[in-house]
Write a protein that holds these residues in place. Sequence first.
Motif, short mmCIF file in Angstrom:
data_model
loop_
_atom_site.label_atom_id
_atom_site.label_comp_id
_atom_site.label_asym_id
_atom_site.label_seq_id
_atom_site.Cartn_x
_atom_site.Cartn_y
_atom_site.Cartn_z
N MET A 1 46.73 59.93 36.21
CA MET A 1 46.31 59.34 37.47
C MET A 1 44.78 59.22 37.51
SD MET A 1 47.41 60.50 41.24
CE MET A 1 46.20 60.43 42.52
N THR A 2 44.31 58.09 37.93
CA THR A 2 42.87 57.86 37.97
C THR A 2 42.26 58.55 39.19
OG1 THR A 2 43.27 55.69 37.00
CG2 THR A 2 41.11 56.06 37.93
N ASP A 3 41.16 59.19 38.97
CA ASP A 3 40.41 59.82 40.04
C ASP A 3 39.84 58.71 40.94
OD1 ASP A 3 38.36 60.93 41.59
OD2 ASP A 3 37.80 62.37 40.05
N PRO A 4 40.15 58.74 42.25
CA PRO A 4 39.66 57.66 43.13
C PRO A 4 38.14 57.58 43.22
CG PRO A 4 40.78 59.39 44.41
CD PRO A 4 40.98 59.70 42.96
N HIS A 6 36.06 58.37 40.72
CA HIS A 6 35.63 57.73 39.47
C HIS A 6 35.91 56.23 39.51
CE1 HIS A 6 35.14 61.36 36.56
NE2 HIS A 6 34.57 61.57 37.73
N ALA A 7 37.01 55.83 40.14
CA ALA A 7 37.32 54.41 40.29
C ALA A 7 36.26 53.72 41.15
CB ALA A 7 38.71 54.23 40.89
N SER A 10 33.08 53.48 39.08
CA SER A 10 33.27 52.44 38.07
C SER A 10 33.10 51.06 38.67
CB SER A 10 34.65 52.60 37.43
OG SER A 10 34.80 51.68 36.38
N ASP A 11 33.66 50.84 39.87
CA ASP A 11 33.51 49.56 40.56
C ASP A 11 32.04 49.25 40.81
OD1 ASP A 11 36.20 49.04 40.63
OD2 ASP A 11 36.48 49.63 42.73
N TYR A 66 31.49 61.74 35.97
CA TYR A 66 31.68 60.37 35.46
C TYR A 66 30.82 60.14 34.23
CZ TYR A 66 31.91 55.25 35.53
OH TYR A 66 32.10 53.93 35.21
#
Length: 109
Positions: A1-4, A6-7, A10-11, A66
């Motif tokens: 599951m992606t860490d929100p 980190h998402a 990344s964005d 990150y």
Amino acid sequence: MTDPVHARISDIVNSHDVVLFMKGTPLFPQCGFSSRAVAILERIGAPFESVDVLQDQEIRQGIKGYSDWPTIPQLYVKGEFLGGSDIMMEMYEAGELKQLLSEQGVIAA
């Protein structure tokens, strides 16, 4: 599951050519290292997006994991982590930062 968190980071990193995660804002840096990082980018005429980590505790903690880099500020160019203010200063003084930003098409040669 992606860490929100980190998402989100990344964005941000992938939405701008140059991103500086810093304490405070370019007009009102809240630490000497962030102030120095802003001064370096302004001196070479690099447009950049800034993220004030003091306004967002999730980002403040998340950015360290990150990048696997323990301190702020942190500079990203074209999605790649470059380093903190010491690395920026070394690259600036050697002319490498300006060269890199020029090669990446961020500033005119």
